[in-house]
Design an enzyme around this catalytic site. Structure first.
Site, mmCIF file in Angstrom:
data_model
loop_
_atom_site.group_PDB
_atom_site.id
_atom_site.type_symbol
_atom_site.label_atom_id
_atom_site.label_comp_id
_atom_site.label_asym_id
_atom_site.label_seq_id
_atom_site.Cartn_x
_atom_site.Cartn_y
_atom_site.Cartn_z
ATOM 1 N N ASP A 230 0.876 -1.163 0.000
ATOM 2 C CA ASP A 230 0.000 0.000 0.000
ATOM 3 C C ASP A 230 0.916 1.216 0.000
ATOM 4 O O ASP A 230 2.091 1.147 0.365
ATOM 5 C CB ASP A 230 -0.917 -0.007 1.230
ATOM 6 N N TRP A 231 0.376 2.354 -0.385
ATOM 7 C CA TRP A 231 1.210 3.539 -0.585
ATOM 8 C C TRP A 231 1.803 3.993 0.761
ATOM 9 O O TRP A 231 1.107 4.506 1.623
ATOM 10 C CB TRP A 231 0.381 4.631 -1.238
#
Length: 805
Positions: A230-231
């Site tokens: 995930d970012w």
């Protein structure tokens, strides 16, 4: 693009490592010398959020207009994977038009608590339902040659401290509840990517967790795609790389690449791991490149009817004393700002700029209703002083009308990505409005919006309740279709609606302590808990009304005795006994009647949505494999069936079982855990307050610390919240709380790990600045001077950063 293996054989170590780091916020690296194109990935999952590079600002506020379908919390109530597949194909078409290679969704995290701020983006409290729907969406998108990203892997059921908290969950619950939806989707749909969650899972970050990423996802389930962070979810790049994370997003601006190369050169990392990870990324890029269609033509508005159909088939009629469908002719009061300004989606990374936005007020007029509108309340609580006048005006209007349609629900201030709700109440003004309208008119129809359960103090007094959830850009038209009877309601709840928050299983362990959240309820979430604890609920899992009625009959099992590895075929008939066409969601539950380990009273193992004309009968057939009867046995690290009788239950909801039969299953004897003495609370369902000793026995290990030791220095994995015990940390934390408004912005400011200031800033907040900040927080000298030296360079980097995020 050439064969990825051939390309890999020509690459240097540095090039291979670089392929495992994003190019920027939304692109994977290309390398022209090898003919590798750069591909685009974009947020979803109920629409496409692609940055509009012609406008200034981030993609949250400046994205390309795209059709906004209902959110996952809504489409889950359709109980229809085929319908969700249609939605997926439309999303795939939009991606092709916008040259997007991977759509970042769907999310299949379990709804452990109704307070999770991101529940609107997840399907269900049940892993079988969530997994089947996710598979439908993934297959739809990928049928168009566009990839998906199954997220957030795993045990990410809250927003509070989501980037730092440790989800402490026993292996049975992890396998049976929190991983099963991922497993179904991976095996049935083969998503091109799986996205890590931010949180730790039993002590190891999602992006570093060998147990989930390698041992389970790849070795057990056979996943052969890309595991993407995930970012900002990468913590220790080399450890995560070694333990199964292929791709870091967004770009680390070369930092991650350098660390990987150094680790290989110093013998910490085998280059074979780099080869494996890089090949996975190259295979993904080739898939996306092969699926791309230049100058693909797609008009979002062509799928406006599909969006309306999906919304109408997903909304749930919770109560109806006969007032619906609403007759035309008399004056109808339409009350509530949500009728005019609909809440059609959640807030955060999934926010879509719609191509068109229907509202129920105008759509009801188009249906021929004689309506008059009153605002009822302000959407923002900052304007709450005006609510008393709005409520008085609305009550006066209701008094002179034959019926009142009252639109209420959760506003963006109440649920969003980044923070959790504090309570299960609706905004106070919404409840006050309903009370006032009930005094003025007995024919009150509630249209409820929102992505998660709420308490309903007015439930027994109103005439009807239509739950519209978050219906997407065509949701207003869908509401009008259902109110008028043009469409017969067929949605059923994908989550339980409890009487109050105090009744929920995780209430004493949500959102946890500063360091961790303990899943003490184990397998007992949702209906599994309410059944076991024999606790009354407002509306049960699987519940939903129709304008017609259905009859179940003729339940048959193709065998009365079976081996654990056999397949059982269950068939039964459903008849429409009413006067209008409609659809029924037939649900199949399995109950183990002789278990020696603690198990839920029953569990959903199959379902089918059946469309029937008046008087029509159809036979439904559902197959059950070994997994339908099994629990996860921690002693043998595998799924296990205990010999004995199992009840096959068929019904219209988890609380409305219409048919039952029994089958005897014979299984091989194995070493089965004895929880009876160490974890007795789990046998009664008394899991709201499980004692430490029972939970420790269930976990098989000691509990982790509830807070970080003050003796340990602040490091990059910390944030301002858990650095607030230091002198300087407290000053900075208090300043942020004072300056940054409550909600998503404040949660980001105080809960984001310092490491993410680096990765999410594209290098503007450099490692040198981070080191300076840590010096300040740890009371060391030189931190301020170190930061000040970096400011000019950081300022120059802000402009380019804003062009990419």
């Amino acid at each position: 693009m050439k064969d990825p293996k051939e390309i890999l054989s020509q690459m240097t170590l540095e090039e291979k490592a670089a392929m495992c780091d994003g190019a920027d916020f939304w692109h994977l690296k290309g390398m022209e010398k090898y003919g590798i194109p750069s591909i685009t990935v974009c947020d979803g999952p109920h629409g496409l959020r692609k940055k509009d590079y012609s406008k200034k600002g981030s993609s949250l506020s400046c994205s390309v207009p795209a059709i906004s379908f209902p959110t996952a919390a809504t489409t889950a109530c359709s109980w229809d994977p085929e319908l969700v597949y249609e939605m997926g194909t439309a999303l795939g078409k939009k991606c092709l038009k916008e040259e997007v290679g991977v759509l970042l969704g769907p999310g299949v995290n379990m709804k452990r608590s109704p307070l999770c701020g991101r529940n609107f983006e997840y399907f269900s409290e049940d892993p079988v339902l969530a997994g089947e729907l996710a598979a439908g969406l993934i297959n739809g998108v990928q049928s168009m040659g566009v990839g998906t990203s199954l997220k957030h892997f795993a045990a990410n059921s809250q927003e509070t401290r989501r980037m730092t908290c440790d989800s402490v969950v026993d292996e049975r619950a992890l396998r049976e509840i929190y991983l099963t939806a991922f497993e179904i989707a991976v095996k049935k749909a083969k998503p091109w990517t799986v996205m890590n969650s931010y949180n730790k899972i039993n002590g190891a970050h999602g992006s570093e967790n060998k147990h989930t990423q390698i041992e389970i996802l790849r070795d057990e389930w056979g996943f052969d795609g890309v595991v993407v962070s995930d970012w900002g979810a990468v913590n220790n790049r080399v450890l995560g790389f070694k333990n199964g994370n292929d791709l870091e997003m967004p770009s680390s601006t070369g930092s991650g690449t350098r660390k990987i190369v150094e680790a290989v050169k110093n013998g910490e990392l085998d280059e074979a791991v780099v080869n494996e990870r890089a090949l996975n990324v190259l295979n993904l890029i080739k898939k996306a490149a092969d699926g791309a269609k230049k100058d693909y033509q797609y008009n979002d508005l062509d799928d406006q009817p599909l969006a309306r159909k999906i919304a109408a088939q997903s909304m749930v009629l919770l109560k109806n004393n006969g007032i619906l469908p609403l007759k035309k002719g008399g004056k109808v009061a339409v009350i509530g700002e949500l009728a005019r300004t609909p809440r059609y989606q959640g807030a955060g990374s999934s926010h879509i700029v719609p191509t068109k936005l229907d509202n129920a007020l105008e759509e009801l007029k188009k249906e021929g209703y004689d309506v008059e509108f009153a605002q009822g309340y302000e959407l923002s609580e900052k304007k709450a002083k005006k609510n008393a006048a709005h409520i008085s005006e609305a009550a006066a209007l209701a008094a002179k009308c034959e019926a009142a349609l009252v639109f209420i629900g959760l506003t963006d201030e109440y649920e969003a990505e980044g923070y959790d709700r504090q309570r299960m109440d609706l905004p106070a003004a919404h409840n006050e409005l309903v009370s006032a309208i009930l005094k003025a008119n007995k024919n009150v129809i509630i249209v409820l919006a929102g992505g998660s359960p709420v308490e309903m103090p007015w439930n027994d007094e109103v005439s009807a309740i239509l739950h519209s959830y978050l219906g997407g850009q065509a949701g207003g038209g869908a509401v009008a279709d259902l109110i008028s009877g043009k469409v017969n309601p067929s949605g059923k709840l994908a989550e339980t609606y409890p009487m109050s928050y105090d009744d929920t299983p995780a209430r004493n362990n949500f959102p946890g302590n500063p360091a961790s959240v303990e899943y003490r309820e184990s397998v007992y979430i949702g209906y599994r808990y309410y059944d076991k604890a024999n606790k009354a609920v407002r509306y049960p899992f699987g519940f939903g009304l129709s304008y017609t009625t259905f009859e179940y009959s003729d339940l048959k099992l193709d065998k009365n005795e079976m081996d654990e590895n056999d397949t059982l075929t269950v068939s039964f008939k459903v008849k429409n006994t009413g006067a209008v066409a409609g659809a029924e969601v037939a649900q199949l539950y399995v109950a183990d009647k002789e278990s020696t380990v603690f198990r839920p009273v029953k569990e959903l193992k199959g379902f089918k949505k059946v469309w029937l004309e008046p008087g029509e009968t159809k036979e439904v057939s559902i197959e059950l494999s070994k997994r339908a009867f099994a629990f996860f046995n921690v002693n043998i690290n595998d799924w296990c069936v205990e010999s004995g009788d199992f009840e096959i239950l068929v019904g219209a909801s988890s609380a409305d079982i219409r048919l039952s039969a029994s089958v005897n299953v014979k299984a091989q004897p194995v070493d089965i855990p004895d929880y009876s003495k160490t974890a007795p609370a789990y046998y009664t369902g008394d899991v709201q307050s499980v004692p430490d000793d029972q939970y420790v026995a269930l976990l098989g290990r000691e509990l982790p610390p509830k807070v970080k030791s003050k003796d340990l220095p602040i490091d990059l994995s910390d944030n301002f919240e858990n650095a607030s015990h230091t002198k300087n940390g407290k000053k900075l934390y208090n300043l942020l709380v004072k300056v940054v408004p409550a909600g998503m912005a404040r949660a980001i400011a105080v809960e984001t790990p310092f490491r993410d200031f680096i990765s999410m800033s594209g290098g503007v907040f450099s490692e040198t600045i981070a080191e300076g900040l840590l010096k300040i927080l740890n009371g060391e000298k030189g931190g301020v001077r170190q930061i000040l030296k970096c400011i000019p360079k950081a300022i120059k980097g802000v402009g380019p950063l804003l062009k990419t995020i």
